[in-house]
Design an enzyme around this catalytic site. Structure first.
Site, PDB file in Angstrom:
ATOM      1  N   THR A 179      27.830 -38.133 -95.707  1.00 35.01           N
ATOM      2  CA  THR A 179      27.909 -36.988 -94.801  1.00 35.01           C
ATOM      3  C   THR A 179      28.987 -37.216 -93.745  1.00 35.01           C
ATOM      4  O   THR A 179      29.847 -36.357 -93.524  1.00 35.01           O
ATOM      5  CB  THR A 179      26.541 -36.774 -94.130  1.00 35.01           C
ATOM      6  N   THR A 180      28.953 -38.384 -93.126  1.00 37.88           N
ATOM      7  CA  THR A 180      29.950 -38.705 -92.107  1.00 37.88           C
ATOM      8  C   THR A 180      31.349 -38.738 -92.726  1.00 37.88           C
ATOM      9  O   THR A 180      32.337 -38.433 -92.059  1.00 37.88           O
ATOM     10  CB  THR A 180      29.605 -40.062 -91.463  1.00 37.88           C
ATOM     11  N   LYS A 201      18.888 -43.989-100.043  1.00 38.57           N
ATOM     12  CA  LYS A 201      19.137 -43.823 -98.630  1.00 38.57           C
ATOM     13  C   LYS A 201      18.420 -42.544 -98.242  1.00 38.57           C
ATOM     14  O   LYS A 201      18.701 -41.477 -98.785  1.00 38.57           O
ATOM     15  CB  LYS A 201      20.643 -43.723 -98.445  1.00 38.57           C
ATOM     16  N   ASP A 202      17.469 -42.677 -97.343  1.00 38.24           N
ATOM     17  CA  ASP A 202      16.651 -41.541 -96.931  1.00 38.24           C
ATOM     18  C   ASP A 202      17.068 -41.136 -95.527  1.00 38.24           C
ATOM     19  O   ASP A 202      16.757 -41.830 -94.559  1.00 38.24           O
ATOM     20  CB  ASP A 202      15.172 -41.963 -96.971  1.00 38.24           C
ATOM     21  N   TYR A 219      20.755 -40.415-102.682  1.00 40.22           N
ATOM     22  CA  TYR A 219      20.954 -40.099-101.259  1.00 40.22           C
ATOM     23  C   TYR A 219      20.045 -38.906-100.960  1.00 40.22           C
ATOM     24  O   TYR A 219      20.365 -37.775-101.326  1.00 40.22           O
ATOM     25  CB  TYR A 219      22.432 -39.785-101.016  1.00 40.22           C
ATOM     26  N   ASN A 220      18.918 -39.191-100.335  1.00 37.15           N
ATOM     27  CA  ASN A 220      17.972 -38.122-100.008  1.00 37.15           C
ATOM     28  C   ASN A 220      18.228 -37.617 -98.595  1.00 37.15           C
ATOM     29  O   ASN A 220      18.154 -38.384 -97.629  1.00 37.15           O
ATOM     30  CB  ASN A 220      16.533 -38.656-100.110  1.00 37.15           C
TER      31      ASN A 220
HETATM   32  C1  PYR Z   1      25.855 -40.406 -93.831  1.00 35.50           C
HETATM   33  O1  PYR Z   1      26.668 -40.070 -92.986  1.00 35.50           O
HETATM   34  O2  PYR Z   1      26.142 -40.344 -95.026  1.00 35.50           O
HETATM   35  C2  PYR Z   1      24.562 -40.870 -93.372  1.00 35.50           C
HETATM   36  O3  PYR Z   1      23.625 -41.059 -94.092  1.00 35.50           O
HETATM   37  C3  PYR Z   1      24.373 -41.133 -91.985  1.00 35.50           C
END
Ligand code: PYR
Length: 289
Positions: A41-42, A153-154, A128-129
């Site tokens: 996301t970041t 990754k939750d 990636y949840n």
């Molecule tokens: C992301 O930025 O992908 C996180 O999970 C924080």
């Protein structure tokens, strides 16, 4: 107690992936963190083209192979192409978020999507949840049906929710992706995927050291400073603020986000900086003392 950084994607002013800046940023981060999560996301993953997702992986891989490569897409052909692309790299894993936007997708379709990717992946597969963004919360029961799943990754404010995966399958690697829960994720899960690691990797690394030394009070204080930083950043727009925070906390520029994630104005950066400086000083005192 792993620290994973969902690395931001630096763009040039005209909106191209700035590979050299990305490499330099990763060179700085990898001194403190264990794994780099690419196209999260970041990293503005959902806003990158398939070719750009390849570029970010190639750039990061020039610096480290401690990489989880996020390939998710509403175009499954693109996601599969990215999984195939990853075969030339020696990675920690490949990850995907759930299909999103479309409502009420039957659970078996979601499972099919993940299995199409996990079967093709030659690397460990991670989920990636991120229910508040995708609209789908992948339950512990469903996760256990994903073939060859290694971990997840939750991104969830509810730590108990992350713990459910661990209870249902103690072999899963479980990270929580909430910046405000780093302390608790390090203590009770396999680690954290923390966006704040882009600008404060030294604080997270100090937090982990404090936990290992039994200085839990100090570790918690680091978390509280991070939470105050987040309060400030959210007022300016957290995704864009992350870029500016790298300069404030680490002292170097890391390029621009790309609209619709608009960069902060000079005035906003100035204000952000003046609000964060006292927190930065407090953090420095805490970790040096
Ligand atoms: C992301 O930025 O992908 C996180 O999970 C924080």
């Amino acid at each position: 107690m792993q620290i994973v950084v969902p690395v931001l994607t630096p763009f040039t002013k005209d909106g191209k992936v700035d590979k050299e800046t990305l490499k330099e940023h990763v060179r700085n981060l990898i001194k403190y963190v264990d794994v780099v999560f690419v196209n999260g996301t970041t990293g503005l993953g959902p806003a990158l083209s398939k070719e750009e997702k390849k570029e970010t992986l190639s750039a990061v891989y020039d610096v480290t192979d401690k990489v989880i490569f996020q390939v998710g897409s509403l175009n499954l052909n693109d996601a599969v192409e990215l999984v195939n692309f990853s075969k030339d790299f020696h990675l920690v894993g490949v990850a995907s978020y759930s299909p999103y936007y479309f409502q009420r997708l039957p659970e078996k379709w979601i499972l099919n999507y993940f299995n199409e990717l996990s079967r093709k992946a030659e690397h460990d597969f991670y989920l990636y949840n991120y229910p508040s963004a995708t609209g789908y919360d992948i339950s512990a029961k469903l996760v256990n049906k994903i073939e060859g799943i290694k971990g997840l990754k939750d991104t969830n404010q509810d730590l108990a929710h992350s713990l459910e995966y661990k209870i249902a399958n103690p072999h899963l690697i479980v990270y929580n992706g909430s910046d405000s829960l780093v302390y608790y994720s390090l203590l009770s899960l396999d680690g954290t995927v923390a966006s704040v690691a882009n600008h404060s990797p030294h604080l997270l690394s100090a937090m982990r050291r404090f936990i290992k030394e039994g200085k839990k009070e100090k570790a918690l204080q680091v978390q509280l400073i991070i939470n105050s930083m987040l309060d400030v950043m959210r007022r300016y727009g957290q995704l864009s603020s992350t870029y500016s925070m790298v300069e404030v906390m680490m002292g170097y520029k890391v390029g621009y986000p790309r609209p619709p994630i608009y960069p902060l104005s000079e005035e906003e950066i100035h204000q952000l900086k003046s609000e964060v400086e006292p927190l930065k000083r407090k953090a420095e005192e805490l970790i040096s003392g």
